[in-house]
Design a protein around this motif. Structure first.
Motif, short mmCIF file in Angstrom:
data_model
loop_
_atom_site.label_atom_id
_atom_site.label_comp_id
_atom_site.label_asym_id
_atom_site.label_seq_id
_atom_site.Cartn_x
_atom_site.Cartn_y
_atom_site.Cartn_z
N GLU A 32 0.85 -1.19 0.00
CA GLU A 32 0.00 0.00 0.00
C GLU A 32 0.88 1.25 0.00
O GLU A 32 1.81 1.36 0.80
CB GLU A 32 -0.92 0.01 1.22
N LEU A 33 0.57 2.17 -0.89
CA LEU A 33 1.35 3.39 -1.04
C LEU A 33 0.43 4.60 -1.02
O LEU A 33 -0.77 4.50 -1.30
CB LEU A 33 2.13 3.37 -2.37
N SER A 34 1.00 5.75 -0.70
CA SER A 34 0.24 7.00 -0.74
C SER A 34 1.15 8.11 -1.24
O SER A 34 2.37 8.05 -1.11
CB SER A 34 -0.31 7.36 0.65
N ALA A 35 0.54 9.12 -1.82
CA ALA A 35 1.28 10.27 -2.32
C ALA A 35 0.36 11.48 -2.29
O ALA A 35 -0.86 11.36 -2.19
CB ALA A 35 1.79 10.02 -3.74
N GLU A 169 3.35 7.14 -8.83
CA GLU A 169 4.05 6.28 -9.78
C GLU A 169 5.54 6.20 -9.46
O GLU A 169 6.16 5.12 -9.50
CB GLU A 169 3.85 6.80 -11.20
N ALA A 170 6.14 7.35 -9.11
CA ALA A 170 7.56 7.37 -8.77
C ALA A 170 7.83 6.54 -7.52
O ALA A 170 8.84 5.81 -7.44
CB ALA A 170 8.02 8.81 -8.56
N LYS A 186 -3.41 -2.46 -8.41
CA LYS A 186 -4.58 -3.24 -7.99
C LYS A 186 -5.75 -2.34 -7.62
O LYS A 186 -6.90 -2.63 -7.94
CB LYS A 186 -4.21 -4.14 -6.81
N ALA A 187 -5.48 -1.24 -6.91
CA ALA A 187 -6.55 -0.34 -6.48
C ALA A 187 -5.98 1.06 -6.33
O ALA A 187 -4.80 1.24 -6.02
CB ALA A 187 -7.17 -0.80 -5.17
N LEU A 188 -6.84 2.06 -6.56
CA LEU A 188 -6.39 3.45 -6.47
C LEU A 188 -7.57 4.34 -6.10
O LEU A 188 -8.67 4.18 -6.62
CB LEU A 188 -5.81 3.91 -7.81
N VAL A 224 -4.37 17.16 -3.10
CA VAL A 224 -4.96 15.92 -3.60
C VAL A 224 -4.14 14.75 -3.04
O VAL A 224 -2.91 14.73 -3.16
CB VAL A 224 -4.97 15.87 -5.14
N HIS A 225 -4.83 13.82 -2.39
CA HIS A 225 -4.18 12.64 -1.81
C HIS A 225 -4.53 11.42 -2.64
O HIS A 225 -5.70 11.19 -2.95
CB HIS A 225 -4.62 12.44 -0.36
N VAL A 226 -3.51 10.64 -2.98
CA VAL A 226 -3.70 9.41 -3.74
C VAL A 226 -3.27 8.24 -2.86
O VAL A 226 -2.17 8.23 -2.32
CB VAL A 226 -2.87 9.43 -5.04
N ASN A 227 -4.16 7.29 -2.70
CA ASN A 227 -3.87 6.06 -1.97
C ASN A 227 -4.12 4.88 -2.89
O ASN A 227 -5.13 4.85 -3.62
CB ASN A 227 -4.76 5.94 -0.73
N GLY A 228 -3.21 3.92 -2.87
CA GLY A 228 -3.38 2.79 -3.77
C GLY A 228 -2.66 1.55 -3.29
O GLY A 228 -1.86 1.58 -2.34
N THR A 229 -2.96 0.46 -3.96
CA THR A 229 -2.34 -0.83 -3.67
C THR A 229 -1.75 -1.39 -4.95
O THR A 229 -2.41 -1.40 -6.00
CB THR A 229 -3.38 -1.83 -3.11
N ILE A 230 -0.49 -1.82 -4.87
CA ILE A 230 0.15 -2.45 -6.03
C ILE A 230 0.44 -3.91 -5.70
O ILE A 230 0.63 -4.28 -4.54
CB ILE A 230 1.45 -1.72 -6.42
N GLU A 231 0.45 -4.73 -6.73
CA GLU A 231 0.81 -6.14 -6.60
C GLU A 231 2.20 -6.36 -7.19
O GLU A 231 2.50 -5.85 -8.27
CB GLU A 231 -0.20 -7.02 -7.34
#
Length: 234
Positions: A32-35, A169-170, A186-188, A224-231
């Motif tokens: 899980e990442l956030s930016a 992305e970075a 996976k999710a954003l 703007v906050h972006v939260n997502g999950t990568i596989e």
């Protein structure tokens, strides 16, 4: 082994392979990442609330006084073509006599009070400021709010969103390259948040009336906050 049996065995093997791949896909390691991204939006829109309040013994008398004051204010505002002026809410309520010293509940209606509002809005903040200065000879200014206009806010949100997505992305590339893996999204989710906007009320509005000071609109920060999950994949 006859042909139908071979077909059944092949079908079972195919289903087993599909089930294994599906299970493997469902159990891929995730991170899980956030930016965050920010942008500055000019407060190029002003909204003000002006009102007139009066009291009289009779409802008709107080209504007449308030209506005359609002009509005069609309006449003052008419030359200001860059300022939108709309009549707002109007409320009327009774004034009761003071309770007697005996404590009995024998209050009676001794008069009526009425308040009527005008809503002012403009992107020409200098013109709105001048109009407020003229109206304050008869009306009270309840509040003055400075904010980005819708088009300005939309452009700032777009810029902040682009910055947040690039940062996400970075970060994803940094993590996966360090681990020697590749990734897929996976999710954003994207959440927008505006910063505090200047608001003047009460004593601040009275001080502005005395000094006749120009309004300094300033800026607002849009986040703007972006939260997502990568596989992680091979």
């Amino acid at each position: 082994m006859n042909r139908p049996d071979r077909w059944r065995r092949a079908a079972i093997a195919l289903l087993a392979t599909f089930a294994f791949n599906s299970y493997a896909a469902d159990t891929l390691p995730t991170i899980e990442l956030s930016a965050q991204g920010t942008a500055i939006a000019a407060n190029d829109l002003a909204r003000a609330d002006a009102y007139f309040e009066a009291s009289a013994n009779e409802p008709a008398a107080v209504a007449r006084a308030v209506n005359q004051a609002i009509a005069a204010a609309l006449a003052i505002a008419k030359p200001y073509t860059t300022v939108s002026v709309k009549t707002g809410s109007t409320s009327t309520w009774p004034i009761y006599s003071t309770p007697s010293s005996s404590g009995r509940n024998n209050q009676t209606i001794t008069g009526w009070r009425m308040r009527s509002h005008l809503a002012l809005e403009s992107t020409d903040i200098a013109a709105l400021s001048r109009l407020i200065g003229e109206l304050q000879s008869t009306l009270a200014i309840g509040s003055l709010q400075l904010m980005p206009a819708p088009t300005t806010l939309r452009a700032a949100n777009d810029a902040a969103t682009r910055e947040a997505l690039k940062a996400f992305e970075a970060r994803a590339q940094l993590v996966t390259e360090t681990l020697g893996r590749k990734y897929r999204l996976k999710a954003l989710s994207i959440n927008e948040q505006g910063g505090p906007m200047p608001m003047f009320r009460g004593a601040a509005m009275a001080e502005m009336a005395v000094k006749a000071a120009p309004v300094e609109a300033g800026d607002s920060t849009v986040s703007v906050h972006v939260n997502g999950t990568i596989e992680l994949i091979d």
